[in-house]
Design an enzyme around this catalytic site. Structure first.
Site, short mmCIF file in Angstrom:
data_model
loop_
_atom_site.label_atom_id
_atom_site.label_comp_id
_atom_site.label_asym_id
_atom_site.label_seq_id
_atom_site.Cartn_x
_atom_site.Cartn_y
_atom_site.Cartn_z
N CYS A 1 0.87 -1.17 0.00
CA CYS A 1 0.00 0.00 0.00
C CYS A 1 0.90 1.22 0.00
O CYS A 1 1.58 1.50 0.99
CB CYS A 1 -0.92 0.02 1.22
N MET B 1 -4.45 5.18 -5.41
CA MET B 1 -3.57 4.38 -4.57
C MET B 1 -2.13 4.84 -4.80
O MET B 1 -1.74 5.16 -5.93
CB MET B 1 -3.70 2.91 -4.93
#
Length: 394
Positions: A104, A316
């Site tokens: 992430c 993201m």
């Protein structure tokens, strides 16, 4: 029936970039969860509140979105010349599994501050004022991330005037460097097929030109126009269209096979975190989800990406790395959408606004390589203390 008291586990709830997650020190987890396996997965799912057929996460720390159903485990570095190991788990919302297949990028921003505040960095290397450099080993994909964390009066500086579209309030800027971000573990090369553009046939859906890349996170890029979109879409236009989501999932599954990430289409159901699907378009005026008007002249292109089956509210961090890398390589769909030619950075429009990302790419012995990608985010501690889970979770 005997009901045992809940387990109390030290944890910190952090925002990193446009995501939120529950951070743990490895040594604070119950012994059974200190090693990979069913016990660890069960614990993290219960912390988040998954699986939840209501898709609300009412009985957990999750937010029932891909941006808020996340857990992080930090431990002492296992690799020389690094400060910490950073392991990331994307918790499925409605299914009983944790996806460990990728990183992430947004929560990467919070790893440096957490490491400093929790004693993982040698105090002699932490300045009272200025920037503290934290070398992070991203254990999911085996890559190095360098975080430049601002310090003030011996503490991590959290407040500041850096504004990040997709986050309501300003905070202190943290610059991240993703070194050698191509994910050789999955694809074997930055472009798994050896091509900058491929024709991807998706039975029952169509054949699309795609750029398949493994920089930052494995990503399938398409042209928005080929999908019938302008590239300026906000979440509702995609997420409220069940047929569109099914079409994107079919594209993702077939792209994953083409990239060598899975062997069979049906395996995509248990690999929700990767690859990502994104679509791009040339720069044009648009209005962000906050109602802000953004002129075409202030961006190089548009990019929209799906995460865990839904259009992301912003972008993201790992997908931003993929965008920056692909934009730096002439001939990819991302580069062409940005106008083509050589470039070392781009500003792209996303549903919440804009983001700048840079990348250094070079053609070496006929193969494209990228040495690093750079972007700025921010992070803030939201809560710290103990998270509670039922004792029968493990």
């Amino acid at each position: 029936m005997t009901f045992l008291p809940q387990l109390r586990i030290p944890a910190t709830y952090l925002r990193g970039g446009t995501s939120k997650g529950v951070f743990f020190r490895l040594q604070d987890l119950p012994l059974a969860a200190q090693v990979p396996g069913p016990a660890r997965d069960a614990l993290l799912m219960r912390v988040i509140g998954s699986p939840d057929p209501y898709a609300k996460h009412t009985d957990g720390m999750g937010g029932a979105t891909s941006s808020t159903s996340k857990c992080v485990i930090i431990s002492a570095a296992s690799v020389p010349d690094h400060d910490v190991d950073y392991l990331y788990g994307q918790v499925s919302i409605d299914s009983a599994f944790v996806d460990w297949s990728g990183n992430c990028g947004n929560l990467s921003t919070a790893v440096g501050p957490f490491a400093i505040s929790n004693g993982f960095i040698d105090p002699a290397r932490v300045p009272r004022d200025g920037l503290c450099t934290v070398r992070i080993w991203q254990a999911n994909i085996g890559k190095t991330i360098i975080a430049h964390v601002p310090m003030r009066d011996g503490q991590v500086q959290e407040m500041g005037d850096f504004e990040l579209d997709g986050v309501t309030f300003p905070a202190a800027e943290i610059q991240l460097e993703f070194l050698d971000p191509s994910d050789e573990q999955d694809g074997g090369a930055m472009f798994p097929t050896g091509n900058l553009v491929d024709a991807l046939e998706v039975p029952g859906v169509g054949t699309f030109n795609v750029t398949l890349i493994t920089a930052g996170i494995p990503t399938i890029f398409l042209n928005a126009a080929d999908l019938g979109y302008t590239g300026t879409e906000l979440q509702a236009a995609i997420n409220e269209d069940r047929a569109a989501l099914e079409r994107f999932e079919a594209i993702r599954a077939h792209g994953a096979v083409r990239m060598g990430l899975i062997e069979r289409i049906e395996q995509a159901a248990t690999r929700q975190h990767t690859p990502k699907v994104a679509f791009v378009a040339p720069a044009q005026d648009f209005v962000s989800s906050s109602g802000k008007a953004i002129a075409a002249g202030s961006i190089d292109l548009h990019a929209r990406a799906l995460s865990m089956g839904k259009l992301h509210h912003a972008m993201m961090g790992t997908a931003a790395v993929a965008i920056g890398t692909a934009a730096a390589i002439p001939g990819t769909l991302v580069n062409l959408a940005a106008g083509g030619g050589a470039r070392t950075s781009v500003v792209f429009g996303h549903p919440s606004g804009t983001l700048r990302v840079g990348a250094e790419a070079a053609l070496v012995d006929g193969q494209w390589t990228v040495t690093k990608a750079i972007m700025s985010r921010s992070a803030r501690v939201l809560m710290e203390g103990t998270v509670r889970v039922p004792a029968d979770t493990l």
